[in-house]
Design an enzyme around this catalytic site. Structure first.
Site, PDB file in Angstrom:
ATOM      1  N   GLU A 174       4.654   3.153  -7.527  1.00  0.00           N
ATOM      2  CA  GLU A 174       4.737   2.225  -6.392  1.00  0.00           C
ATOM      3  C   GLU A 174       5.209   0.888  -6.953  1.00  0.00           C
ATOM      4  OE1 GLU A 174       4.532   3.054  -3.412  1.00  0.00           O
ATOM      5  OE2 GLU A 174       3.580   5.018  -3.525  1.00  0.00           O
TER       6      GLU A 174
ATOM      7  N   CYS B  40       3.942  -6.851  -2.519  1.00  0.00           N
ATOM      8  CA  CYS B  40       5.130  -6.057  -2.855  1.00  0.00           C
ATOM      9  C   CYS B  40       6.005  -5.752  -1.646  1.00  0.00           C
ATOM     10  CB  CYS B  40       4.727  -4.757  -3.552  1.00  0.00           C
ATOM     11  SG  CYS B  40       3.622  -3.718  -2.572  1.00  0.00           S
TER      12      CYS B  40
END
Length: 452
Positions: free
Chosen positions: A208, A242
């Site tokens: 991720e 993010c």
């Protein structure tokens, strides 16, 4: 260095204790009880590490974990059931099933931006699937890492779940071990290192990562609402998210109106916190200096930095272009460049030329425009007329592609990620067709008929 710990977890996994569904559910409940016990300490740790307020900490970290645990407990029995699937007529007499099997001993390496949430969320998946786990929380948030270690040691024996603190050397030592699955959240640079290490043991991975997630605003958008949601999504957690909008790409005809509203909401939402020292700070000196160096050009809001507190005021840069320093890397801080376009088709081509982002947001009330962007641009996931909020839906998989990562999790997808699906054909012994064997040409003719 950690080989004995790994071997103890492997031995415990091989005892098959973790495979029982009641055992998994009880483990999830125990995790929740331990979090509740240490909740106050966790809030204090987040305040200590980067001045995160209680409301934001609960919204983005602790409350999210509780909800994820509750959702998983509610659905786990159904997720873990053996699944019967169709069998073609060529396999008459047989049945086909998919068995849900844990991978084994797993490694979870967590980042610093949401240090609790992004440690616990994949752990919930690992536990629900029946694995053991070694957690490596981030060394950049030492106070939170200490509390995570306390939570885990209070809830579980280390032969089942444990947390290991330390820096780069700890990561390097852990990555030499033959884990059955590795889940990493962080930068693309380190993600490549993790994947290379995993390849030595052919260990499957979920990565991720991140990237420059665009917010595209067309002339058909609700401009005021777009500005409000972009500002919230960008500057929450001091931009250290993010999936935060990393830049705004707005139609030139509405850009000035958009900027006016963005400045209004940046002031309304965050000015008081900045003035009173309550706004979240940047995690460390290195990142503070890196982000500060990006603030130049046509700064239309904010821009002030405080080295003594590592605080950067929410900042908007107008008239940026793809050559601006803030457009060369993921910002991961409270700086938002705004670019403009005159053709949506050209904007789509520009965004598509960038590395695949983890998220994309398109603001428009015209369905055909949203569909064009979603279809034409490769990215992990995102939203139409919103930012970040897609993460809160446990029915949506979350993950990137290409430079922004691989694999997915959240809700059932966390269970699936840490589960190997073992396909089994159950064949009858009541009869046996002779034509299936090499001396029967009829079988080949039958296959040709069914498969042509």
């Amino acid at each position: 260095m950690y080989e004995s710990l790994f071997n103890r977890q492997r031995q415990f996994y091989q005892s098959e204790s973790t495979r029982s569904i009641p055992f998994r559910i009880n483990a999830l409940k125990q995790l929740k009880r331990s979090i509740q016990y240490y909740e106050a300490a966790l809030l204090d740790a987040m305040k200590e590490d980067f001045n995160k307020g209680e409301a934001e900490a609960y919204l983005t970290e602790i409350g999210y974990a509780y909800n994820d645990i509750n959702f998983t407990i509610k659905h786990l029995k159904v997720w873990a059931e053996t699944e019967k699937v169709k069998t073609p007529v060529t396999h008459i007499g047989s049945t086909s099933r998919i068995y849900k099997e844990p991978y084994g001993v797993t490694l979870i390496i967590a980042p610093w931006n949401y240090p609790f949430n992004l440690t616990v969320a994949p752990l919930i998946g690992a536990i629900s699937a029946g694995n053991t786990a070694i957690l490596k929380p981030s060394e950049h948030t030492p106070a939170v890492s200490r509390v995570i270690s306390d939570i885990i040691s209070f809830a579980f024996p280390e032969k089942y779940i444990t947390a290991v603190e330390g820096g780069i050397e700890t990561n390097q030592s852990l990555l030499t071990l033959p884990f059955n699955y590795i889940f990493y959240t962080g930068s693309s640079h380190v993600g490549r290192i993790v994947m290379e290490s995993a390849a030595q043991h052919l260990t499957p991975v979920t990565l991720e990562l991140g990237g420059k997630s665009p917010a595209i605003v067309t002339r058909n958008a609700d401009v005021k609402l777009a500005a409000k949601r972009i500002v919230w999504g960008k500057f929450i957690n001091a931009g250290q998210t993010c999936v935060a909008p990393d830049f705004v790409y707005a139609d030139a005809s509405i850009k000035e109106e958009l900027l006016r509203h963005m400045k209004y909401y940046a002031h309304k939402f965050y000015e008081e916190d900045v003035r009173d020292g309550k706004y979240m700070r940047i995690v460390n000196q290195k990142h503070f200096e890196r982000i500060g160096a990006l603030i130049h050009g046509d700064v239309v809001h904010g821009g002030h930095t405080d080295p003594s507190t590592l605080t950067i005021e929410p900042t908007i840069i107008d008239n940026a272009d793809f050559g601006h320093d803030a457009m060369q890397e993921e910002i991961f801080g409270p700086v938002l460049p705004v670019l403009s376009f005159t053709s949506l088709d050209k904007a789509i081509l520009d965004v598509r030329d960038l590395p695949d982002p983890l998220a994309l947001y398109v603001f428009t009330d015209k369905k055909s425009e949203a569909a064009s962007v979603i279809k034409a641009v490769p990215f992990g996931g995102g939203a139409v007329n919103d930012t970040i909020f897609h993460l809160a839906n446990p029915h949506l998989p979350f993950g990137g592609r290409g430079n922004s990562g691989m694999g997915k999790y959240h809700g059932k997808y966390s269970f699936d990620t840490f589960t190997h699906e073992k396909s089994i054909l159950h064949q009858t012994t009541c009869f046996d067709f002779p034509f299936r064997y090499p001396d029967a040409k009829l079988f080949a003719k039958m296959l040709k008929y069914f498969w042509k």
